[in-house]
Every structure is written in C-alpha cells, then in structure tokens.
Design a protein around this motif. Structure first.
Motif, PDB file in Angstrom:
ATOM      1  N   ALA A 188       0.826  -1.207   0.000  1.00 33.06           N
ATOM      2  CA  ALA A 188       0.000   0.000   0.000  1.00 33.06           C
ATOM      3  C   ALA A 188       0.859   1.254   0.000  1.00 33.06           C
ATOM      4  O   ALA A 188       0.514   2.255  -0.633  1.00 33.06           O
ATOM      5  N   GLY A 189       1.985   1.204   0.718  1.00 29.88           N
ATOM      6  CA  GLY A 189       2.881   2.355   0.754  1.00 29.88           C
ATOM      7  C   GLY A 189       3.448   2.671  -0.619  1.00 29.88           C
ATOM      8  O   GLY A 189       3.465   3.829  -1.049  1.00 29.88           O
ATOM      9  N   PHE A 190       3.888   1.648  -1.341  1.00 31.17           N
ATOM     10  CA  PHE A 190       4.448   1.851  -2.673  1.00 31.17           C
ATOM     11  C   PHE A 190       3.363   2.223  -3.680  1.00 31.17           C
ATOM     12  O   PHE A 190       3.585   3.068  -4.559  1.00 31.17           O
ATOM     13  N   ALA A 191       2.195   1.608  -3.572  1.00 34.20           N
ATOM     14  CA  ALA A 191       1.109   1.886  -4.517  1.00 34.20           C
ATOM     15  C   ALA A 191       0.484   3.248  -4.286  1.00 34.20           C
ATOM     16  O   ALA A 191      -0.257   3.752  -5.136  1.00 34.20           O
ATOM     17  N   GLY A 192       0.773   3.858  -3.145  1.00 30.89           N
ATOM     18  CA  GLY A 192       0.199   5.166  -2.844  1.00 30.89           C
ATOM     19  C   GLY A 192      -1.222   5.099  -2.338  1.00 30.89           C
ATOM     20  O   GLY A 192      -1.943   6.102  -2.315  1.00 30.89           O
ATOM     21  N   GLY A 193      -1.651   3.913  -1.925  1.00 35.03           N
ATOM     22  CA  GLY A 193      -2.999   3.776  -1.407  1.00 35.03           C
ATOM     23  C   GLY A 193      -3.384   2.324  -1.242  1.00 35.03           C
ATOM     24  O   GLY A 193      -2.715   1.418  -1.748  1.00 35.03           O
ATOM     25  N   ASN A 217      -6.902   4.008  -2.724  1.00 39.06           N
ATOM     26  CA  ASN A 217      -6.892   3.848  -4.179  1.00 39.06           C
ATOM     27  C   ASN A 217      -8.218   3.314  -4.688  1.00 39.06           C
ATOM     28  O   ASN A 217      -8.853   3.899  -5.564  1.00 39.06           O
ATOM     29  N   GLY A 218      -8.642   2.165  -4.147  1.00 35.10           N
ATOM     30  CA  GLY A 218      -9.808   1.476  -4.668  1.00 35.10           C
ATOM     31  C   GLY A 218     -11.106   2.235  -4.549  1.00 35.10           C
ATOM     32  O   GLY A 218     -11.979   2.132  -5.417  1.00 35.10           O
ATOM     33  N   LEU A 219     -11.273   3.008  -3.484  1.00 36.62           N
ATOM     34  CA  LEU A 219     -12.521   3.743  -3.273  1.00 36.62           C
ATOM     35  C   LEU A 219     -12.390   5.228  -3.590  1.00 36.62           C
ATOM     36  O   LEU A 219     -13.245   5.805  -4.263  1.00 36.62           O
ATOM     37  N   THR A 220     -11.307   5.848  -3.131  1.00 37.98           N
ATOM     38  CA  THR A 220     -11.188   7.306  -3.230  1.00 37.98           C
ATOM     39  C   THR A 220     -10.636   7.765  -4.574  1.00 37.98           C
ATOM     40  O   THR A 220     -11.256   8.581  -5.264  1.00 37.98           O
ATOM     41  N   ASN A 221      -9.471   7.264  -4.971  1.00 40.32           N
ATOM     42  CA  ASN A 221      -8.860   7.724  -6.220  1.00 40.32           C
ATOM     43  C   ASN A 221      -9.635   7.266  -7.455  1.00 40.32           C
ATOM     44  O   ASN A 221      -9.569   7.906  -8.501  1.00 40.32           O
ATOM     45  N   THR A 222     -10.369   6.171  -7.350  1.00 35.16           N
ATOM     46  CA  THR A 222     -11.217   5.756  -8.469  1.00 35.16           C
ATOM     47  C   THR A 222     -12.334   6.766  -8.695  1.00 35.16           C
ATOM     48  O   THR A 222     -12.719   7.035  -9.838  1.00 35.16           O
ATOM     49  N   SER A 223     -12.855   7.335  -7.624  1.00 35.60           N
ATOM     50  CA  SER A 223     -13.999   8.244  -7.741  1.00 35.60           C
ATOM     51  C   SER A 223     -13.639   9.555  -8.441  1.00 35.60           C
ATOM     52  O   SER A 223     -14.516  10.222  -8.996  1.00 35.60           O
ATOM     53  N   GLY A 232      -5.991   5.040  -8.987  1.00 38.33           N
ATOM     54  CA  GLY A 232      -7.100   4.345  -8.346  1.00 38.33           C
ATOM     55  C   GLY A 232      -7.535   3.113  -9.103  1.00 38.33           C
ATOM     56  O   GLY A 232      -7.635   2.018  -8.537  1.00 38.33           O
ATOM     57  N   TRP A 233      -7.781   3.255 -10.408  1.00 41.27           N
ATOM     58  CA  TRP A 233      -8.312   2.134 -11.182  1.00 41.27           C
ATOM     59  C   TRP A 233      -7.263   1.065 -11.435  1.00 41.27           C
ATOM     60  O   TRP A 233      -7.562  -0.133 -11.378  1.00 41.27           O
ATOM     61  N   LEU A 234      -6.022   1.481 -11.712  1.00 42.42           N
ATOM     62  CA  LEU A 234      -4.954   0.484 -11.858  1.00 42.42           C
ATOM     63  C   LEU A 234      -4.711  -0.227 -10.529  1.00 42.42           C
ATOM     64  O   LEU A 234      -4.512  -1.448 -10.486  1.00 42.42           O
ATOM     65  N   GLY A 235      -4.722   0.548  -9.454  1.00 45.26           N
ATOM     66  CA  GLY A 235      -4.530  -0.040  -8.129  1.00 45.26           C
ATOM     67  C   GLY A 235      -5.607  -1.052  -7.808  1.00 45.26           C
ATOM     68  O   GLY A 235      -5.333  -2.148  -7.289  1.00 45.26           O
ATOM     69  N   LEU A 236      -6.866  -0.719  -8.134  1.00 46.41           N
ATOM     70  CA  LEU A 236      -7.979  -1.626  -7.864  1.00 46.41           C
ATOM     71  C   LEU A 236      -7.854  -2.912  -8.678  1.00 46.41           C
ATOM     72  O   LEU A 236      -7.990  -4.022  -8.139  1.00 46.41           O
ATOM     73  N   VAL A 237      -7.577  -2.780  -9.974  1.00 44.07           N
ATOM     74  CA  VAL A 237      -7.488  -3.951 -10.859  1.00 44.07           C
ATOM     75  C   VAL A 237      -6.359  -4.889 -10.434  1.00 44.07           C
ATOM     76  O   VAL A 237      -6.554  -6.107 -10.317  1.00 44.07           O
ATOM     77  N   PHE A 238      -5.178  -4.323 -10.159  1.00 43.69           N
ATOM     78  CA  PHE A 238      -4.048  -5.185  -9.835  1.00 43.69           C
ATOM     79  C   PHE A 238      -4.107  -5.700  -8.392  1.00 43.69           C
ATOM     80  O   PHE A 238      -3.514  -6.745  -8.089  1.00 43.69           O
ATOM     81  N   THR A 239      -4.831  -5.017  -7.525  1.00 42.83           N
ATOM     82  CA  THR A 239      -5.100  -5.578  -6.202  1.00 42.83           C
ATOM     83  C   THR A 239      -5.960  -6.826  -6.334  1.00 42.83           C
ATOM     84  O   THR A 239      -5.694  -7.851  -5.694  1.00 42.83           O
ATOM     85  N   ILE A 240      -6.986  -6.749  -7.160  1.00 37.16           N
ATOM     86  CA  ILE A 240      -7.854  -7.908  -7.389  1.00 37.16           C
ATOM     87  C   ILE A 240      -7.061  -9.066  -7.988  1.00 37.16           C
ATOM     88  O   ILE A 240      -7.214 -10.229  -7.574  1.00 37.16           O
TER      89      ILE A 240
END
Length: 349
Positions: free
Chosen positions: A292-297, A302-308, A314-322
């Motif tokens: 999370a530290g390296f991804a910036g969220g 990332n998944g909830l806030t930066n996507t909005s 946000g969206w790259l973080g969400l996809v690659f987290t999944i």
C-alpha cells in the motif's frame, strides 16, 4: 478534526455490521463467481464520484493532479493484493476485525502500520522515491484520454446501475436467521442482516462527506487509511504532533465505531490464533504496508477514493489488487484442494 472521528466511527460501524471487507469480495469473484460485494463497492465509488464532481464543478473543491509511476502503482498493488489473503483482510477489514477481538488482526495491523511507516518515513523511503521516478504518467484519466471528467463518471454510473439491476433481478436465496432478540432501532442496528448494496451506498455518502470535511481541516483528500496509520507510528516514535491530522482521527474512529458495533451485536470476543495464522498475519501485515505504501494507497485510498476522481492510480490499483488476491487465492484455496482430490483419486485406484 472531530469530524474525522465521527466519519470514521460511522464508517467503522457500517463496515463491521455489513462485513464489508473487500478481501472476501475480491476473493469470491474468483472462487464462487459471486460479484455482490464488488457491485456494492462500485455503488460506493459512483456515489462519491458524483458528489465530488459536483463540488469541483461548483468551485467548492479543487483537486491537484500529479504524475504517477506505473511500476510503483502496479507492483505495489499486486503485492498489496497478495497480502490481503495472507493477512485475512484488507486494511479496513483489519482495523474493524481488531476491534472485534481477533488477535490475528491485531498482529496484521501492527505490522501493516510499521511497514507502511517504513515506506513513508523509514528505511524504504529512499527506495520508494528512486523507483517512483520511473515510467511516470499523468494521473488524470480525463486529461490522458482527452475525455470530459463528467462523461467518465456518467459511464461509471450507468455501468454500475446496469450491473446492480441485473443482480437484483436474480432469484433471491433465503438466508436462515436466528429469532430476533431485540426490537426497533436496536434490532435494525445490531441484529438485522445488512444488505451489501445498502452498506455500499452508506459508505459512498461517507466517502463523499469526507472530502469537504477533511479539506476544511487543511488536509486535501478523501478517505485514506495507509498514510494515517503510518502517521500514528511516526508520531509515537518522534512525538511530532503535526502528524495527527484528520486522517488519524478517521482511522481511530473506524476502530471505535467497529468496537461499538461488535459489542452491540455481541460479536466481540478475544480469539487467540493458531501458530500458522500468527505467521500468516505477520507476513501479510508486512506485505500489506509495503504494498500500500508503494502503490500510494490501499483498498480505501486507491480502490474507493482515487477511483472516484478518475485517477489512473485508483483504477490500476484496484485492478491489480484484485489480480493479486486471485493469484494468492489459487495457491491458498484452489491448489491444495486440487492436490487433495488427486491424492484421493490415486488412493481409490
């Protein structure tokens, strides 16, 4: 600052009562093809997106756009996704499960906070800065794609609405429940099963409210957990009171609200984990903070806030987290079961 505590307490209460942990939601997409929590998450993102867009268009809120490193965001998010299965929950889920008395979650939370602080302020800070300088792109999806922000949000809302409607039209499976022990508001708050879509809408409203309230305190941003968690550790080590901001009160509020929900629903109980869970929680917590530290969220930042706000981060973080969750789910859940099945077949033959 007090508003951060209030928003956090309400958020923690909802997360605990609705079991709104996206680790299970992401995992279930792969294991059982259940998209319910993902759709609930999209509801939260959509509501927040519409609200924040209104604030920016009216001039009540100004957002700054920075460059991001694809390597850092993708690599950090993958590592973060891997950590969620090992830790037994996402960062928000770890906070609220610690408030339920799970010692394993306390262990994961401790190492998550420590490793996040190491990335933000400690031994990994220089490494992060060095890697973060490579493969940088404009973080704004609207600017990169040359598409109006409002159009992107409209597409998101339409897709979310179609998915939710399709899901609600499916035949409902009745879930057995225990006889009600309470009546009125206490039954609704502490006993009645919370529908994930209702919880998602409530999370979205709180996420929207976080933007103006946090900005009023001098912290520009919405919900976030990783940096505030790291700030708590850094404050305890240095005594720098400047680190105690709206975000810190937010995460403390999440713990408080979750504890109230757990006690009220009689779900609070100290539970000592096995040695395997202790090891897994420790490793998962460390990887969670680093990822999370390296991804910036995290799932929230990332998944909830930066996507909005339609940021690539946000969206790259969400996809690659999944994707990270799915990869780990295969090795933790699918592969052992497959090996057991093959062993049974060999025995019978």
């Amino acid at each position: 600052m007090l508003s951060g505590l209030i928003i956090g307490a309400l958020l923690g209460f909802i997360l605990q009562r609705a079991r709104f942990c996206m680790t299970g939601g992401f995992r279930d997409i792969y294991l059982t093809r259940d998209h319910t929590l993902l759709y609930a998450f999209l509801i939260a993102i959509s509501i927040q997106a519409v609200g924040v867009y209104f604030l920016t268009e009216t001039g009540a809120l100004t957002l700054s756009v920075k460059s991001i490193s694809l390597i850092v965001v993708i690599g950090g998010s993958l590592l973060f996704g891997v950590s969620l299965i090992l830790a037994g929950g996402c960062e928000a889920g770890t906070w609220y499960r610690a408030a339920e008395g799970l010692i394993g979650s306390w262990i994961a939370l401790l190492f998550y906070m420590l490793s996040a602080a190491a990335v933000k302020y400690g031994v990994l800070a220089e490494t992060y800065k060095e890697i973060n300088s490579y493969t940088t792109i404009n973080n704004s999806m609207a600017q990169t794609l040359n598409i109006p922000q409002g159009l992107l949000i409209t597409v998101l809302v339409i897709i979310t609405a179609l998915l939710v409607i399709k899901h609600l039209r499916k035949p409902r499976v009745k879930v057995p429940t225990l006889p009600a022990q309470r009546t009125g508001i206490l039954h609704l708050l502490f006993e009645k099963r919370w529908h994930p879509f209702v919880a998602g809408a409530a999370v979205g409203l709180l996420a929207f409210a976080a933007w103006p309230l946090s900005s009023a305190s001098g912290r520009l941003g919405g919900l976030g957990i990783t940096t505030p968690s790291a700030n708590i550790v850094q404050f305890l080590l240095t005594g720098n009171a400047g680190l105690i901001d709206w975000g810190v009160f937010l995460v403390l509020g999440i713990f408080l609200g979750s504890f109230i929900a757990a006690k009220g629903s009689k779900e609070f109980k100290w539970r000592v984990p096995s040695s395997n869970i202790i090891i897994s929680s420790t490793i998962g917590g460390i990887l969670m903070g680093v990822g999370a530290g390296f991804a910036g969220g995290c799932t929230i930042g990332n998944g909830l806030t930066n996507t909005s706000i339609m940021m690539w981060q946000g969206w790259l973080g969400l996809v690659f987290t999944i994707i990270g969750v799915w990869i780990t789910s295969y090795f933790v859940y699918v592969r052992p079961r497959t090996k057991a099945t093959h062993s049974l077949i060999n025995i019978t033959h």
